[in-house]
Design a protein around this motif. Structure first.
Motif, PDB file in Angstrom:
ATOM      1  N   GLU A 155      32.721  40.198  44.498  1.00  0.00           N
ATOM      2  CA  GLU A 155      33.909  39.399  44.179  1.00  0.00           C
ATOM      3  C   GLU A 155      34.753  39.127  45.412  1.00  0.00           C
ATOM      4  O   GLU A 155      35.300  38.037  45.573  1.00  0.00           O
TER       5      GLU A 155
ATOM      6  N   SER B  66      43.271  38.754  42.046  1.00  0.00           N
ATOM      7  CA  SER B  66      43.670  39.952  41.305  1.00  0.00           C
ATOM      8  C   SER B  66      43.803  41.086  42.320  1.00  0.00           C
ATOM      9  O   SER B  66      43.133  41.096  43.362  1.00  0.00           O
TER      10      SER B  66
ATOM     11  N   GLN C  99      34.846  34.743  36.208  1.00  0.00           N
ATOM     12  CA  GLN C  99      34.999  36.023  36.889  1.00  0.00           C
ATOM     13  C   GLN C  99      34.891  37.186  35.905  1.00  0.00           C
ATOM     14  O   GLN C  99      35.333  37.070  34.773  1.00  0.00           O
TER      15      GLN C  99
ATOM     16  N   TRP D 184      38.950  40.954  37.688  1.00  0.00           N
ATOM     17  CA  TRP D 184      39.920  39.862  37.790  1.00  0.00           C
ATOM     18  C   TRP D 184      40.985  40.045  36.701  1.00  0.00           C
ATOM     19  O   TRP D 184      41.033  39.326  35.719  1.00  0.00           O
TER      20      TRP D 184
END
Length: 200
Positions: free
Chosen positions: A65, A92, A149, A154
């Motif tokens: 990510e 995030s 995601q 997230w």
């Protein structure tokens, strides 16, 4: 969600950047060294806000990510003519923590940036921790062809803040305060002469 750039263009460029990174001769060294850095990733805020967090099992998915986030930021930076503010996409907090861990591999990242002709922008002064589901970041992410995601990582900022507030209550019971930025644990009183001898 309205964007300042064409999501299709951002997504295509981000996907291309990530593919080029994965094909780079230093990719294996980069990912291996990033994972070796894991003992230093620990924070009291971002990553611990993940439910039942375990660095051994969550480290690799978080790395994926973080790399996607950096590819998106690089694409936006490039397509916006080098606008740092626009490129500082909302992330995030757990993913942002991992971005910091990745960028700690400064030498390898610099070589990859040079070889690919891209810049991975990141400036904590410009960060805004108000990521919400459906924001521009999500639009660009989907346009890159990566799907939705994983919500485990997230997390919406409101949920992160709620979890961190609870964590801070728990930390406070053992003397850790200010989100891990201070504590009242007196090591000198606990270890006495041993601590002084080691310090010398």
């Amino acid at each position: 969600m309205e964007t300042t750039l064409d999501p299709a263009a951002v997504g295509a460029r981000a996907a291309e950047i990530l593919s080029q990174m994965q094909a780079h001769k230093l990719w294996e060294r980069f990912t291996t060294s990033s994972m070796k850095y894991s003992p230093c990733w620990a924070t009291y805020t971002g990553m611990p806000s993940i439910s039942r967090f375990n660095l051994d099992s969550d480290g690799q998915p978080l790395l994926v990510e973080a790399m996607r986030a950096l590819a998106l930021k690089a694409a936006v930076f490039e397509l916006s003519g080098g606008d740092e503010k626009v490129a500082e996409l909302l992330l995030s907090l757990p993913v942002d923590d991992m971005v910091h861990a990745v960028l700690a591999q400064h030498t390898v990242m610099s070589w990859i940036e040079r070889d690919l002709g891209v810049l991975f922008p990141h400036d904590t002064d410009l960060e805004d921790f108000t990521y919400t589901r459906g924001c521009v970041t999500d639009v660009y992410y989907a346009a890159a062809g990566w799907g939705e995601q994983p919500v485990r990582y997230w997390l919406d900022s409101r949920e992160v803040n709620r979890r961190i507030a609870h964590l801070n209550e728990l930390y406070g019971t053992v003397g850790i305060t200010a989100g891990g930025r201070s504590h009242d644990i007196d090591f000198d009183a606990m270890f006495g002469d041993d601590a002084e001898r080691v310090a010398v």
